[in-house]
Motif scaffolding. Structure first.
Motif, PDB file in Angstrom:
ATOM      1  N   ARG A  99     -69.114 -10.563 -34.876  1.00 59.11           N
ATOM      2  CA  ARG A  99     -67.668 -10.783 -34.731  1.00 59.11           C
ATOM      3  C   ARG A  99     -67.032 -11.153 -36.064  1.00 59.11           C
ATOM      4  N   SER A 100     -67.685 -12.022 -36.791  1.00 54.23           N
ATOM      5  CA  SER A 100     -67.166 -12.446 -38.083  1.00 54.23           C
ATOM      6  C   SER A 100     -67.065 -11.265 -39.037  1.00 54.23           C
ATOM      7  N   ALA A 121     -67.691  -5.767 -45.854  1.00 55.44           N
ATOM      8  CA  ALA A 121     -68.644  -6.184 -44.830  1.00 55.44           C
ATOM      9  C   ALA A 121     -69.341  -7.470 -45.263  1.00 55.44           C
ATOM     10  N   VAL A 122     -69.527  -8.361 -44.314  1.00 58.64           N
ATOM     11  CA  VAL A 122     -70.214  -9.620 -44.590  1.00 58.64           C
ATOM     12  C   VAL A 122     -71.709  -9.370 -44.533  1.00 58.64           C
ATOM     13  N   ASP A 134     -61.427  -6.133 -40.424  1.00 55.45           N
ATOM     14  CA  ASP A 134     -60.078  -5.938 -39.879  1.00 55.45           C
ATOM     15  C   ASP A 134     -58.992  -6.417 -40.832  1.00 55.45           C
ATOM     16  N   VAL A 135     -59.289  -7.440 -41.612  1.00 55.93           N
ATOM     17  CA  VAL A 135     -58.289  -7.958 -42.552  1.00 55.93           C
ATOM     18  C   VAL A 135     -58.420  -7.314 -43.933  1.00 55.93           C
TER      19      VAL A 135
END
Length: 67
Positions: free
Chosen positions: A45-46, A57-58, A52-53
């Motif tokens: 989700r994070s 990618a994390v 999205d912002v």
């Protein structure tokens, strides 16, 4: 109390302890699996929110470049 009786009582007590500990380990295994799935879901989700912002990618498992 004879030595045999004392040994039988100790064995019974140890057997009960082992059974209790086995039950605890089984419950912990289930709980760990649940928590692992939840952490994976939160990380996903994070990462999706970051994308999205407009971010990148994390990659939580990568070390920062200064390491």
């Amino acid at each position: 109390m004879t030595d045999t009786t004392q040994l039988e009582e100790k064995i019974a007590h140890l057997t009960r302890t082992v059974e209790d500990l086995s039950d605890i380990v089984a419950r912990q295994e289930t709980e760990i699996a649940t928590l692992t799935r939840r952490v994976e879901m939160l990380l996903q989700r994070s990462a999706e929110q970051e994308l999205d912002v407009g971010g990148t990618a994390v990659l939580a498992d990568q070390r920062p470049p200064h390491w």
